[in-house]
Motif scaffolding. Sequence first.
Motif, PDB file in Angstrom:
ATOM      1  N   LEU A  63      48.190  38.172  89.465  1.00 22.66           N
ATOM      2  CA  LEU A  63      47.648  37.900  88.017  1.00 22.66           C
ATOM      3  C   LEU A  63      46.235  37.655  87.942  1.00 22.66           C
ATOM      4  O   LEU A  63      45.682  36.648  88.773  1.00 22.66           O
ATOM      5  N   ASP A  64      45.521  38.391  87.468  1.00 22.97           N
ATOM      6  CA  ASP A  64      43.899  38.158  87.176  1.00 22.97           C
ATOM      7  C   ASP A  64      43.632  37.552  85.864  1.00 22.97           C
ATOM      8  O   ASP A  64      44.290  38.223  84.667  1.00 22.97           O
ATOM      9  N   VAL A  65      43.080  36.312  85.523  1.00 25.42           N
ATOM     10  CA  VAL A  65      42.678  35.877  84.308  1.00 25.42           C
ATOM     11  C   VAL A  65      41.304  35.769  84.200  1.00 25.42           C
ATOM     12  O   VAL A  65      40.598  35.273  85.450  1.00 25.42           O
ATOM     13  N   ASN A  66      40.417  36.021  83.339  1.00 28.80           N
ATOM     14  CA  ASN A  66      39.272  35.879  83.225  1.00 28.80           C
ATOM     15  C   ASN A  66      38.597  34.291  82.795  1.00 28.80           C
ATOM     16  O   ASN A  66      39.415  33.233  82.783  1.00 28.80           O
ATOM     17  N   ASP A  67      37.529  33.963  82.898  1.00 27.16           N
ATOM     18  CA  ASP A  67      36.954  32.738  82.924  1.00 27.16           C
ATOM     19  C   ASP A  67      37.343  31.962  81.856  1.00 27.16           C
ATOM     20  O   ASP A  67      37.913  30.587  82.020  1.00 27.16           O
ATOM     21  N   ASP A  68      37.515  32.257  80.672  1.00 29.35           N
ATOM     22  CA  ASP A  68      37.848  31.600  79.501  1.00 29.35           C
ATOM     23  C   ASP A  68      39.401  31.520  78.813  1.00 29.35           C
ATOM     24  O   ASP A  68      39.957  31.042  77.817  1.00 29.35           O
ATOM     25  N   GLY A  69      40.048  32.342  79.990  1.00 25.28           N
ATOM     26  CA  GLY A  69      41.474  32.711  79.317  1.00 25.28           C
ATOM     27  C   GLY A  69      41.681  33.297  78.236  1.00 25.28           C
ATOM     28  O   GLY A  69      42.871  33.281  77.742  1.00 25.28           O
ATOM     29  N   SER A  70      41.212  34.605  78.056  1.00 26.95           N
ATOM     30  CA  SER A  70      41.415  35.330  76.985  1.00 26.95           C
ATOM     31  C   SER A  70      41.816  36.574  77.582  1.00 26.95           C
ATOM     32  O   SER A  70      42.292  37.566  76.624  1.00 26.95           O
ATOM     33  N   VAL A  71      41.781  37.109  78.722  1.00 28.27           N
ATOM     34  CA  VAL A  71      42.009  38.361  79.205  1.00 28.27           C
ATOM     35  C   VAL A  71      42.967  38.257  80.569  1.00 28.27           C
ATOM     36  O   VAL A  71      42.638  37.713  81.362  1.00 28.27           O
ATOM     37  N   PHE A  72      44.261  38.750  80.312  1.00 26.23           N
ATOM     38  CA  PHE A  72      45.080  38.704  81.431  1.00 26.23           C
ATOM     39  C   PHE A  72      45.447  39.924  82.066  1.00 26.23           C
ATOM     40  O   PHE A  72      45.852  40.973  81.195  1.00 26.23           O
ATOM     41  N   THR A  73      45.214  40.161  83.105  1.00 29.05           N
ATOM     42  CA  THR A  73      45.532  41.465  83.978  1.00 29.05           C
ATOM     43  C   THR A  73      46.657  41.337  84.845  1.00 29.05           C
ATOM     44  O   THR A  73      46.666  40.439  85.908  1.00 29.05           O
ATOM     45  N   LEU A  74      47.758  41.778  84.563  1.00 33.53           N
ATOM     46  CA  LEU A  74      49.087  41.873  85.305  1.00 33.53           C
ATOM     47  C   LEU A  74      49.319  42.853  86.112  1.00 33.53           C
ATOM     48  O   LEU A  74      49.567  44.037  85.689  1.00 33.53           O
ATOM     49  N   HIS A  75      49.546  42.710  87.271  1.00 33.52           N
ATOM     50  CA  HIS A  75      49.633  43.521  88.528  1.00 33.52           C
ATOM     51  C   HIS A  75      51.173  43.584  88.977  1.00 33.52           C
ATOM     52  O   HIS A  75      51.794  42.568  89.342  1.00 33.52           O
ATOM     53  N   LEU A  76      51.989  44.726  88.643  1.00 39.24           N
ATOM     54  CA  LEU A  76      53.390  44.888  89.037  1.00 39.24           C
ATOM     55  C   LEU A  76      53.420  45.110  90.607  1.00 39.24           C
ATOM     56  O   LEU A  76      52.596  45.662  91.227  1.00 39.24           O
ATOM     57  N   ARG A  77      54.614  44.894  91.181  1.00 35.71           N
ATOM     58  CA  ARG A  77      55.147  45.239  92.429  1.00 35.71           C
ATOM     59  C   ARG A  77      55.618  46.838  92.685  1.00 35.71           C
ATOM     60  O   ARG A  77      56.223  47.215  91.979  1.00 35.71           O
ATOM     61  N   LYS A  78      54.561  47.543  93.455  1.00 37.52           N
ATOM     62  CA  LYS A  78      54.871  48.872  93.434  1.00 37.52           C
ATOM     63  C   LYS A  78      56.360  49.127  94.135  1.00 37.52           C
ATOM     64  O   LYS A  78      56.937  48.536  95.151  1.00 37.52           O
ATOM     65  N   GLY A  79      57.164  49.777  93.552  1.00 35.38           N
ATOM     66  CA  GLY A  79      58.600  50.275  94.033  1.00 35.38           C
ATOM     67  C   GLY A  79      59.513  49.127  93.351  1.00 35.38           C
ATOM     68  O   GLY A  79      60.645  49.331  93.976  1.00 35.38           O
ATOM     69  N   HIS A  80      58.997  48.339  92.821  1.00 36.80           N
ATOM     70  CA  HIS A  80      60.120  47.659  92.252  1.00 36.80           C
ATOM     71  C   HIS A  80      61.033  48.127  91.036  1.00 36.80           C
ATOM     72  O   HIS A  80      60.624  49.092  90.369  1.00 36.80           O
ATOM     73  N   LYS A  81      62.321  47.992  91.057  1.00 39.02           N
ATOM     74  CA  LYS A  81      63.330  48.705  90.289  1.00 39.02           C
ATOM     75  C   LYS A  81      64.338  47.692  89.540  1.00 39.02           C
ATOM     76  O   LYS A  81      64.359  46.412  89.924  1.00 39.02           O
ATOM     77  N   TRP A  82      64.622  48.240  88.423  1.00 38.04           N
ATOM     78  CA  TRP A  82      65.627  47.512  87.659  1.00 38.04           C
ATOM     79  C   TRP A  82      66.916  47.336  88.692  1.00 38.04           C
ATOM     80  O   TRP A  82      66.981  48.266  89.612  1.00 38.04           O
ATOM     81  N   SER A  83      67.901  46.683  87.794  1.00 40.24           N
ATOM     82  CA  SER A  83      69.375  46.630  88.606  1.00 40.24           C
ATOM     83  C   SER A  83      70.178  47.885  88.755  1.00 40.24           C
ATOM     84  O   SER A  83      70.818  48.173  89.544  1.00 40.24           O
TER      85      SER A  83
END
Length: 629
Positions: free
Chosen positions: A105-125
């Motif tokens: 997870l990347d968050v910018n300096d003032d906590g207004s932008v959140f970039t979420l990186h998922l796990r490649k190949g992650h699957k639902w049940s």
Amino acid sequence: MAGWGGAALLFGATMLAASAAWAEVPYFADQIKAGTLPAMEQRLPEHPLKMDFAAEGKEIGKYGGDLVTIMGRSKDIRMAVVYGYTHLVGYDQNLELKPDILESLDVNDDGSVFTLHLRKGHKWSDGAPFTAEDFRFYWEDVVNNEQLFPVGPPRFLLVDGEPPKFEVLDKYTVRYSWSQPNPFFLPELAGTRPPFIYRPAHYLKQFHATYQDPQKLEEMVKERNLRNWAVLETDMDRPYKLENINLPTLQPWVIRTQEPSDRFIFERNPYFHRVDPDGNQLPYIDRMIFNIANAKLVPAKVGAGEVDIQSRILTLKDYTFLKQAEKQKAYHVRLWDVGYGNYATLYPNLTVSDPVWRKLLRDLRFRKALSLAINRTELNRVLFFGLATPRNNTILPKSPLFKKQYATENVGFDLKKANALLDKIGLDKRNDDGIRLMPDGRPLEIIVETTGENPEQDDILELVGDSWKKAGIKLYVKALQREVMRTRAYSGDTVMSIFTGIDNGLAVPSTVPSEFVPVNQDSLQWPKWGQYYDTGGEAGEKPDMPAAEELMKLYEKWRTGGPHQQKKAWEHILDINAENLFSIGLVGNVPQPVVVADGLKNVPEKGIHSWEPGGFFGIYHPDTFWWDR
């Protein structure tokens, strides 16, 4: 990232690959052999979450077995989500935020932008890919669909009413951006009841008007005798309540039992994303089983050895009985610390509708008199073997924000001072029974409403009533269902109620201070003020006490400030709460009995039993528990 302790580095630090020496799960051997389930290397993400056993003091386990516990009602099967503790980001045992479902997870300096990186190949049940599409579907087709969410997105996704700019950057990356900092976003994602800002789009689209053939959708609606497609979609989409056993999940165990039942079986998720340090896929335990029983029978059933792990419904009064059967029934009773600010707290309703009661309850001298007229030492000795601590409803000593006076101010038993305060208020007239008279001539009789769920609260109130009577106050107890009690409080019918103290006694400066500020309708000391904030002023009442108005200003300073300003705001908020005694704490630090069957490994000897943060057992990851028999 300023103020977040190097969040980008911290949140990227869990990008670990599992060992190449995969150890296949025996539970799935037949399915793999039959070709109905792929081998483990195809089931796991490219970079599974490798658990840090060394930091948690755990050992490599073995596969197999069931884990049995008891719930008091079938509604509580949702505790499987709580215990499973599977979040985009979650707290570790040091109460630091770490990626879980997310790879980073990347968050910018003032906590207004959140970039979420998922796990490649992650699957639902069910084996379907877990991708950015599941986030897009939630944002565009669920919370921004007026038929599904008439009031729009949840509050934590709004900053001053502004929704985020949502972007899909690629198949495994999404971004949420606001023009101002959003300090609510990460704590909400890590909350014990996660918000699930993603949904299994591949499954739910069949119930959604945007994607399903209208005639087929109408047939499904009629078949279930529902009002429209939106009700159908909502019924199929209950990731927390677990009412739809076909809904794919990312949790360690998948529900397999349809209500109604008195025995719910959860089977291991073949696509769960965590592994142990040797690369073995978690969970170790094959099945989690929830047996449903009358709450009054639970201690006896636990003492008879019918469970493998149990804390729910047990209280300290059960400890002696459970210890006596310990060796015979092959279990051990452990006493964990609790995370509640208080075991039991009185909540005078400052927004009660009755004008006489409202004026009286808002008088600080009256609240102080009520507190000083309680013999907490006797209460502790009689009901808690002297193991509890008389204290206010506030944060715990383990919180970095703690000050001793927060816990101790106005908790001493001083009948003389209490009576003097009541006389000074003008409550100096009494009836023939020695009960003081209110300004309108009514006897000073306080009805304390309870949920009727905890018999110990009745015992507590009996002792409180005995000491209050010496101050000329009569106490009556009124047991109600939880929903009824809360509704009465919201509408202003309740004068006073008793409930547990604050959920999160382990607050840090970045914790949302909502339990100490009138921003939540569920806060029983000021429900109408909280309702006003919850609804943007459309319902409830605007805070009209100077202390409450100051709390709202401090809340804004916390919301818009950096770490230093957040810490200062928290300190002032806690100071005001201590000075004003908005709730009347009784006793805290009541140890929680935790029963663990012999042979169940990786369960801590000492832990913190807390709803928020931690999810009771959740923070200790039951997927790492295993049997050594």
